[in-house]
Enzyme design. Sequence first.
Site, PDB file in Angstrom:
ATOM      1  N   GLU B 107       0.805  -1.227   0.000  1.00 43.46           N
ATOM      2  CA  GLU B 107       0.000   0.000   0.000  1.00 43.46           C
ATOM      3  C   GLU B 107       0.838   1.277   0.000  1.00 43.46           C
ATOM      4  O   GLU B 107       0.352   2.328   0.429  1.00 43.46           O
ATOM      5  CB  GLU B 107      -0.949  -0.007   1.203  1.00 43.46           C
ATOM      6  CG  GLU B 107      -1.990  -1.120   1.131  1.00 43.46           C
ATOM      7  CD  GLU B 107      -3.170  -0.825   2.025  1.00 43.46           C
ATOM      8  OE1 GLU B 107      -4.293  -0.812   1.523  1.00 43.46           O
ATOM      9  OE2 GLU B 107      -2.951  -0.615   3.243  1.00 43.46           O
ATOM     10  N   HIS B 126      -0.697   5.947   7.969  1.00 47.38           N
ATOM     11  CA  HIS B 126      -1.843   5.068   7.673  1.00 47.38           C
ATOM     12  C   HIS B 126      -2.049   4.124   8.846  1.00 47.38           C
ATOM     13  O   HIS B 126      -1.151   3.382   9.220  1.00 47.38           O
ATOM     14  CB  HIS B 126      -1.596   4.266   6.397  1.00 47.38           C
ATOM     15  CG  HIS B 126      -2.579   3.152   6.210  1.00 47.38           C
ATOM     16  ND1 HIS B 126      -3.935   3.349   6.271  1.00 47.38           N
ATOM     17  CD2 HIS B 126      -2.408   1.812   5.994  1.00 47.38           C
ATOM     18  CE1 HIS B 126      -4.548   2.188   6.083  1.00 47.38           C
ATOM     19  NE2 HIS B 126      -3.653   1.247   5.932  1.00 47.38           N
ATOM     20  N   HIS B 128      -4.918   1.497  11.297  1.00 45.21           N
ATOM     21  CA  HIS B 128      -6.189   0.788  11.505  1.00 45.21           C
ATOM     22  C   HIS B 128      -6.630   1.084  12.933  1.00 45.21           C
ATOM     23  O   HIS B 128      -6.983   0.184  13.688  1.00 45.21           O
ATOM     24  CB  HIS B 128      -6.008  -0.730  11.359  1.00 45.21           C
ATOM     25  CG  HIS B 128      -5.360  -1.169  10.094  1.00 45.21           C
ATOM     26  ND1 HIS B 128      -4.802  -2.409   9.928  1.00 45.21           N
ATOM     27  CD2 HIS B 128      -5.187  -0.531   8.909  1.00 45.21           C
ATOM     28  CE1 HIS B 128      -4.306  -2.517   8.705  1.00 45.21           C
ATOM     29  NE2 HIS B 128      -4.525  -1.394   8.074  1.00 45.21           N
ATOM     30  N   HIS B 196     -11.510  -0.286   6.812  1.00 43.18           N
ATOM     31  CA  HIS B 196     -10.065  -0.430   6.733  1.00 43.18           C
ATOM     32  C   HIS B 196      -9.332   0.378   7.800  1.00 43.18           C
ATOM     33  O   HIS B 196      -8.648  -0.193   8.645  1.00 43.18           O
ATOM     34  CB  HIS B 196      -9.628  -0.009   5.315  1.00 43.18           C
ATOM     35  CG  HIS B 196      -8.188  -0.229   5.002  1.00 43.18           C
ATOM     36  ND1 HIS B 196      -7.725  -0.454   3.734  1.00 43.18           N
ATOM     37  CD2 HIS B 196      -7.089  -0.226   5.781  1.00 43.18           C
ATOM     38  CE1 HIS B 196      -6.408  -0.606   3.752  1.00 43.18           C
ATOM     39  NE2 HIS B 196      -6.010  -0.475   4.976  1.00 43.18           N
TER      40      HIS B 196
END
Lengths: 268, 268, 268, 268
Positions: B107, B126, B128, B196
């Site tokens: 990613e 990024h 979660h 996500h």
Amino acid sequence: MCGVPREAGVKKLNDGKSSKSAGKTRVSKRTAADTQTIADLVAANRILYAQSVLDGYGHVSARHDLHPNRFWLSRSMAPGLVTADDIMEFDLDGNAVDARGRSVFLERFIHSEIYKARPDVMAVVHTHSPGVIPFTVSQVMLRPVFHNAAFLAAGAPVWDIRKEFGETDMLVRNPAIGKGLALALGDKSVVLMRGHGDVVVGPSVKVAVFRAYYTDANARLQSQAIALGGEVNYLTAVEGAKADTINLQVVDRVWNLWKMRVTAAPPK
Amino acid sequence: MCGVPREAGVKKLNDGKSSKSAGKTRVSKRTAADTQTIADLVAANRILYAQSVLDGYGHVSARHDLHPNRFWLSRSMAPGLVTADDIMEFDLDGNAVDARGRSVFLERFIHSEIYKARPDVMAVVHTHSPGVIPFTVSQVMLRPVFHNAAFLAAGAPVWDIRKEFGETDMLVRNPAIGKGLALALGDKSVVLMRGHGDVVVGPSVKVAVFRAYYTDANARLQSQAIALGGEVNYLTAVEGAKADTINLQVVDRVWNLWKMRVTAAPPK
Amino acid sequence: MCGVPREAGVKKLNDGKSSKSAGKTRVSKRTAADTQTIADLVAANRILYAQSVLDGYGHVSARHDLHPNRFWLSRSMAPGLVTADDIMEFDLDGNAVDARGRSVFLERFIHSEIYKARPDVMAVVHTHSPGVIPFTVSQVMLRPVFHNAAFLAAGAPVWDIRKEFGETDMLVRNPAIGKGLALALGDKSVVLMRGHGDVVVGPSVKVAVFRAYYTDANARLQSQAIALGGEVNYLTAVEGAKADTINLQVVDRVWNLWKMRVTAAPPK
Amino acid sequence: MCGVPREAGVKKLNDGKSSKSAGKTRVSKRTAADTQTIADLVAANRILYAQSVLDGYGHVSARHDLHPNRFWLSRSMAPGLVTADDIMEFDLDGNAVDARGRSVFLERFIHSEIYKARPDVMAVVHTHSPGVIPFTVSQVMLRPVFHNAAFLAAGAPVWDIRKEFGETDMLVRNPAIGKGLALALGDKSVVLMRGHGDVVVGPSVKVAVFRAYYTDANARLQSQAIALGGEVNYLTAVEGAKADTINLQVVDRVWNLWKMRVTAAPPK
């Protein structure tokens, strides 16, 4: 979110008059009692961080033992890292008496204005404690669900800075705002700050820490009780007053535990 | 869930054109400023893991100080274990400039496409993070309940990969999907990824970490405020903008605390 | 709540026929592959305890690499304390092949019957994980809210022991009950046990641990998403299937992190 | 909130009659069995603190092995810091047999009156455990959602001190109030105290600790199950009775884990 580097904040905020009065002040001599209070203040910072009542922000102060117009507060830094060397002395206009280049909290006026308005208050805690914040933006009032938080039975008003001061950066950045907050606190032990956190006061550092901790604990418990559905059976005003009296007699028990934990090892 | 072993992913995903451009690039020289940025990036990985914003997945990148078309990102590994040796250099097509056999995150296009679209962005996180994920699958928008999360007042849109790309494996596995995500981010600081996690950006590594942490914290607080029932009194757009300005001035306070905690001992 | 002292349970539960077959079996030789599987199994016990998926109860097993009719499972003890010496070998009737006086889990039939019914399963985890239990007594089905739990898209049925076996002590204490549980699991990765916990299976110890962890994580996130109110946008079956495929390729990333944490220091 | 300094509380609360009877008593000799019970009692204090069932308040007692009219309870202090030297002996009127200047818990009558009323009870735990408190102020009854808390199937009544004693400081500060509490407990294992906490009893220290822990765990799980919406499928009375029987046989498994954790290092 309660401080700025000295360069950015103090000069701008210390207006001429304040600067003059600051010029005339001297650091008061520290007695044995002061040393104890400062040790308690350092422990208070570390305890409230260890207990997740404070994170990287928030602050704790204590009124000077002999000079009621002075109070102690750390320089602008994370509470979990405070040592005795970081404790500064302030007057009740929020001026640092002996800054020696150390940066100060932008929101020191929370403390100075409450000490002005409440002679009985010997310690002030300002937190963004996670249990409490939801109540600062809710129509649901914080109320005591258990006897450890009996002091809440007297009420814990929500102060909304927007009511008097319009759309601001949410900070208690001058004496006028601090005065507004102190007015909202009234004779209570706790005032919630909408979209910000809370202020908790007490007759000693230990009691203020106890109340800050149990304000947060009660908020979490009340949230859970509400989520169960149906009526919640809060402590009555009389029960609260009676339980608070006995609470004040047993604060040392939990204080000693907390203090041992933060002094057993350096903060990490 | 954001990486694949180099064998499994890079070859397939580095199409011919990209490979050629990768062949022409060289690793840029590291200056003292670069060393500092990389140190911050390593700290950022460890801090976000220590604060439970990242678990075994997620990643953090920083734009190159001198070469705005390059960015740094760790090899494909758990953020909590990252060291300076794990930091790789990428171009804005997501090609590793100096892979030396190290596997890369599938990613990485989250980062490359945002750096392309947002010249002001110097760091990308990024996550979660558990507080945020419920908002990615909910009709309830994430909004600021306290001043530490003032940056949310500008909006935190939810991007649903399914809208443009159909039923996928949910991953930002190529530049086109990355571009779609960057478009959804727009000029905001945060974009939520349905089912996500989220992406948080900032003008520095410190600020991006601050925002990732307080995005998660705010999400939890907002959930609790909603659970109390009744209207929630969010920060206004003006309050948010003003508070965000002051927040940027005091990021060091919490950063120093967090950094001390992750550098005091090796990760466990 | 899944074991009894050998004196109390094994004799009673090892009926004559099983005892005879146990008498004929021998402990299979351990190869290098076995040693690795056992090391993974020990790590799995410690990891799931460290991650609060298991507390003092629950257990993890692995099918024998060379002898598919055998599996490994610790003696009856808290998972957080398991070492390689505690791993025992069982046949698919739940008989300990080499007990050497060690007590066995009363609920070993969870494992034996699933290995019988599901040749693809190489590892089985039984937990009382706190996120999941509310879903075992609720009419709300567990469904995937994020891609890490994509395996839930295939379904996670709730098995109620009372349906077939009446009012019991809730335990899978014999092969018949184990068979009923295995039937409820079907071809899924997870089955919830009403008023008890769950069982999670996988093609390796690592994958079973990954799924047990993210089953619990997803349950917590789903609970929060539901509490926000309104519709929840779950992963579709196709998204789930695709994301699960990629998840299986990156399990090592989080496994390595978890394993490092539990092997860095002895369990406490 | 369960003790006062000796100066403040004991003299006032030890009325003449009690003092006289205290004068006649002697500390009973300690046998090997006593030493084991006291070691368990010390571990129980530390375990319940480590597991967050107790914070700085709450207490645990054990009935004397040979003298059923005596029980052991620590001096007034935080449970997390208790050592064998802090354990005092009391008679069933709540008098310290051998105070030696040590302060006593104001609420020792919780213990004395339950030992009087319930000959089967060998240990008593009083907690303010955070999962349970919401149920003490709610109309929702605590009921078993999983087999570890099977003992709750027999019922867990809420005792409201206000019903019989009016608006008090919420404390069980004399034998009459203790007797009222014991009456509410009846033949159950758990009684909830409105706005205060709970009392959990058992046939041994280990079982009482097990039940105190799983009362709290069950309360949290039940809260989450209710929050999901719809009917909750609780254990039936028969299931509860059967599961409780087997639970009693496997308490050592989790006890050994907990004990190892608190004895591996001194409390911090």
